[in-house]
Design a protein around this motif. Structure first.
Motif, short mmCIF file in Angstrom:
data_model
loop_
_atom_site.label_atom_id
_atom_site.label_comp_id
_atom_site.label_asym_id
_atom_site.label_seq_id
_atom_site.Cartn_x
_atom_site.Cartn_y
_atom_site.Cartn_z
N UNK A 133 0.83 -1.21 0.00
CA UNK A 133 0.00 0.00 0.00
C UNK A 133 0.86 1.26 0.00
N UNK A 134 2.00 1.21 0.68
CA UNK A 134 2.92 2.35 0.66
C UNK A 134 3.52 2.53 -0.73
N UNK A 135 3.84 1.42 -1.40
CA UNK A 135 4.35 1.50 -2.78
C UNK A 135 3.33 2.20 -3.66
N UNK A 136 2.07 1.83 -3.49
CA UNK A 136 1.00 2.45 -4.28
C UNK A 136 0.89 3.94 -3.94
N UNK A 137 0.96 4.27 -2.66
CA UNK A 137 0.87 5.67 -2.24
C UNK A 137 2.02 6.48 -2.81
N UNK A 138 3.22 5.91 -2.78
CA UNK A 138 4.38 6.61 -3.33
C UNK A 138 4.24 6.83 -4.83
N UNK A 139 3.68 5.85 -5.52
CA UNK A 139 3.50 5.96 -6.97
C UNK A 139 2.48 7.04 -7.31
N UNK A 140 1.46 7.17 -6.47
CA UNK A 140 0.45 8.20 -6.71
C UNK A 140 1.00 9.60 -6.47
N UNK B 138 -13.01 -2.87 2.81
CA UNK B 138 -14.19 -3.49 3.44
C UNK B 138 -13.79 -4.42 4.58
N UNK B 139 -12.59 -5.00 4.49
CA UNK B 139 -12.11 -5.90 5.54
C UNK B 139 -11.54 -5.14 6.73
N UNK B 140 -11.52 -3.82 6.65
CA UNK B 140 -11.05 -3.02 7.76
C UNK B 140 -9.56 -2.76 7.78
N UNK B 141 -8.88 -3.06 6.68
CA UNK B 141 -7.44 -2.84 6.63
C UNK B 141 -7.17 -1.34 6.48
N UNK B 142 -6.27 -0.81 7.29
CA UNK B 142 -5.97 0.63 7.27
C UNK B 142 -5.25 0.99 5.97
N UNK B 143 -5.79 1.97 5.27
CA UNK B 143 -5.18 2.45 4.03
C UNK B 143 -4.47 3.77 4.30
N UNK B 144 -3.29 3.97 3.72
CA UNK B 144 -2.67 5.30 3.81
C UNK B 144 -3.62 6.36 3.27
N UNK B 145 -3.52 7.58 3.80
CA UNK B 145 -4.44 8.63 3.40
C UNK B 145 -4.51 8.83 1.90
N UNK B 146 -3.35 8.81 1.24
CA UNK B 146 -3.32 8.99 -0.21
C UNK B 146 -4.09 7.89 -0.91
#
Length: 203
Positions: free
Chosen positions: A137-144, A170-178
């Motif tokens: 998820x951090x990799x995705x955030x950095x790419x965005x 939906x499973x409640x996994x914390x997503x980075x703000x971005x």
């Protein structure tokens, strides 16, 4: 055009989302995974892997969701889901491969581990899988970065991420703000809302 799939399948949802974005009519043929429909001889004749989805378009039978997405984007270029510039197309290919090869497997393994009785769960494996998902998820955030979409505009790269990001959320996994804002942006698209309506469990 026929799409064989299952309503709960994330890969089926990717293809249905693509078809909705492109405004393409098709017939949906349910392959009931819960009842073992993917192992039925008739289905194995069109997809020997015994998985969903499968697209049949005239004489063409195509499996692997990313291959189906690329085919549809090429066949209906007016949808602008695939850039014309080679370097931008290559970046789309990168995300089309990263999502099923790197992003999704630890999520699937975590779901399987958490489905076990408490006494049978491997706590170390659960922790390692959660850490891997968080890093992805951090990799995705950095790419965005500060962009709305991975290539600056909506493409197949974003489309392929949406169903599986939605499941994590939906499973409640914390997503980075971005990533959370990215998911909100993607989930607001009319094509996704139409896909969700089609993905309801059968009555």
């Amino acid at each position: 055009m026929q799409l064989y799939g299952y309503w709960r399948s994330g890969n089926t949802r990717k293809v249905r989302l693509c078809l909705a974005e492109l405004g393409v009519d098709y017939d949906f043929v349910v392959v009931d995974l819960a009842a073992g429909g993917q192992r039925a001889p008739d289905y194995l004749r069109i997809n020997p892997n015994g998985v969903v989805p499968t697209l049949v378009d005239g004489a063409l039978t195509l499996w692997e969701s990313s291959a189906i997405l690329l085919y549809l984007a090429e066949k209906y270029p007016q949808g602008n889901l695939l850039p014309q510039a080679l370097d931008e197309r290559a970046r789309v290919y990168k995300w089309l491969l990263w999502q099923p090869a790197t992003f999704n497997p630890p999520r699937q393994r975590l779901v399987a581990e958490l489905a076990k009785p408490d006494a049978a769960r491997d706590a170390q494996a659960v922790a390692a899988l959660r850490a891997t998902i968080a890093r992805n998820l951090e990799i995705l955030a950095e790419a965005l970065g500060g962009n709305d979409y991975l290539l600056g505009r909506y493409t197949l790269a974003d489309l392929v991420m949406l169903p599986h990001l939605a499941v994590l959320h939906e499973a409640g996994f914390a997503l980075p703000g971005t990533v959370h804002r990215y998911l909100d942006r993607l989930a607001a698209r009319p094509a996704w809302q139409a896909t969700l309506a089609l993905s309801a469990p059968p009555a």
